[in-house]
Design an enzyme around this catalytic site. Sequence first.
Site, PDB file in Angstrom:
ATOM      1  N   GLU A  64      27.660  11.408  24.027  1.00  0.00           N
ATOM      2  CA  GLU A  64      26.557  12.248  23.846  1.00  0.00           C
ATOM      3  C   GLU A  64      26.010  13.049  24.990  1.00  0.00           C
ATOM      4  O   GLU A  64      25.251  12.278  25.731  1.00  0.00           O
ATOM      5  CB  GLU A  64      25.329  11.570  22.993  1.00  0.00           C
ATOM      6  CG  GLU A  64      23.899  12.370  23.090  1.00  0.00           C
ATOM      7  CD  GLU A  64      24.165  13.720  22.377  1.00  0.00           C
ATOM      8  OE1 GLU A  64      23.819  14.779  23.006  1.00  0.00           O
ATOM      9  OE2 GLU A  64      24.478  13.943  21.231  1.00  0.00           O
ATOM     10  N   CYS A 120      30.538   5.944  23.297  1.00  0.00           N
ATOM     11  CA  CYS A 120      29.214   6.710  22.849  1.00  0.00           C
ATOM     12  C   CYS A 120      28.389   5.750  21.916  1.00  0.00           C
ATOM     13  O   CYS A 120      29.191   5.063  21.253  1.00  0.00           O
ATOM     14  CB  CYS A 120      29.718   8.111  21.945  1.00  0.00           C
ATOM     15  SG  CYS A 120      28.336   8.894  21.333  1.00  0.00           S
ATOM     16  N   GLU A 133      38.961  11.464  28.198  1.00  0.00           N
ATOM     17  CA  GLU A 133      39.783  12.364  28.043  1.00  0.00           C
ATOM     18  C   GLU A 133      39.114  13.630  28.117  1.00  0.00           C
ATOM     19  O   GLU A 133      38.051  14.085  27.679  1.00  0.00           O
ATOM     20  CB  GLU A 133      40.391  12.188  26.627  1.00  0.00           C
ATOM     21  CG  GLU A 133      41.173  10.921  26.546  1.00  0.00           C
ATOM     22  CD  GLU A 133      41.866  10.583  25.264  1.00  0.00           C
ATOM     23  OE1 GLU A 133      42.951   9.895  25.336  1.00  0.00           O
ATOM     24  OE2 GLU A 133      41.439  11.318  24.129  1.00  0.00           O
ATOM     25  N   ASN A 188      38.920  15.853  10.696  1.00  0.00           N
ATOM     26  CA  ASN A 188      40.240  15.162  11.141  1.00  0.00           C
ATOM     27  C   ASN A 188      40.367  13.577  10.949  1.00  0.00           C
ATOM     28  O   ASN A 188      39.413  12.699  11.334  1.00  0.00           O
ATOM     29  CB  ASN A 188      40.467  15.374  12.670  1.00  0.00           C
ATOM     30  CG  ASN A 188      40.321  16.924  13.116  1.00  0.00           C
ATOM     31  OD1 ASN A 188      41.264  17.420  12.599  1.00  0.00           O
ATOM     32  ND2 ASN A 188      39.486  17.400  13.752  1.00  0.00           N
ATOM     33  N   CYS A 196      38.717  17.700  16.910  1.00  0.00           N
ATOM     34  CA  CYS A 196      37.298  17.401  16.880  1.00  0.00           C
ATOM     35  C   CYS A 196      37.174  15.762  16.171  1.00  0.00           C
ATOM     36  O   CYS A 196      37.892  15.526  14.958  1.00  0.00           O
ATOM     37  CB  CYS A 196      36.556  18.320  16.196  1.00  0.00           C
ATOM     38  SG  CYS A 196      34.857  18.112  15.972  1.00  0.00           S
TER      39      CYS A 196
END
Length: 372
Positions: free
Chosen positions: A171, A125, A91, A300, A345
Amino acid sequence: MAFRSVFDASTIRTEFENAGIKPHFIPLIWKYVIQNPNCEWDQVPSLPSAAYPLLKSKFKPFTSALDSVIESTDQVTTKLLIKLQNGAFVEAVIMRYDTRMGKCGGEPRGGGPRSTLCISSQVGCKMGCKFCATGSMGFKSNLSSGEIVEQLVHASALSPIRNVVFMGMGEPLNNYAALVEAIRVMTAFPFQLSPKKITVSTVGIIHAINKLHGDMPQLNLAVSLHAPVQDVRCQIMPAARAFPLERLMDSLREYQRISQQKIFIEYIMLDGVNDEEQHAHQLARLLETFNVVVNLIPFNPIGTLSHFRTSSDERVTRFQKILRSTYNIRTTVRKQMGQDISGACGQLVVNLPDKRSSQNAALLTDIEDLNL
């Protein structure tokens, strides 16, 4: 044989050189593909005859496709779901700003509308940060430099992109070679983004930070610090065990000595974990010898993937006041964008086929606003 993206710069350059084709044709091919995304290779004008069979046999104009575009109700955030050649999804998030909003130095801002693109560098990740949904995917694969650049091409067809932040899935410094190559393409013709408008965010991969300024001068570095002491940092960021805070700060000190650039410090506000007054004082003492901008990021929600709660507005304000007023450290609070489409985020994660949600992109008051 899997085709390579034409935006994989080192691969196409090597193939052209081996075939005796001058590499100066490559940016012209990129420009044509950007302007004609559905083109066939024989439609690209004015190439040496040897270039056409080579392109047809080894490269595609795009190895990824824009699967869906999701608009936020905030009317300024757009999330792109992009399908890669291997069937995986990543994304990217477009965030639109108007530089005329607010004031700078007491005066109205100049400029006008602009867009920032938050780009992914990996599928999943391996860092496993407990407040970030992307980490719940685990690590799937690195993106090629071409797959990274293609996110910019897809987004540019929807909105003119002036700033790029590597704050999406993955990352970035764990995919160092592809990251650097992609940025070199983005800062060259035909994209011609300024390196000062590109920001790379990292949890603190020390050996890569030590190389970054030499390879990518003028780039902005953002460090996901998130705690002022090692034990708290390890609790919420397991990868921090491999990058002790003392060694990380030494690396950042050397980076700043060489680059003479400010460093952006990202700090997610977690209720009762790292948002108390003592944490603000500890953070300020850790950073007092640096030229930094601290960006406080309201947490979030990521559903059942995390037990954390968002810090209250009062705690965020008090934390900011301590850094600003007591220690004179420039501090901003990140403006939340795209939360309703899981584009904020820490929220980028791809779950298919049952649902498509995502997580890891909002920005701040826009990071470019801090480059004053």
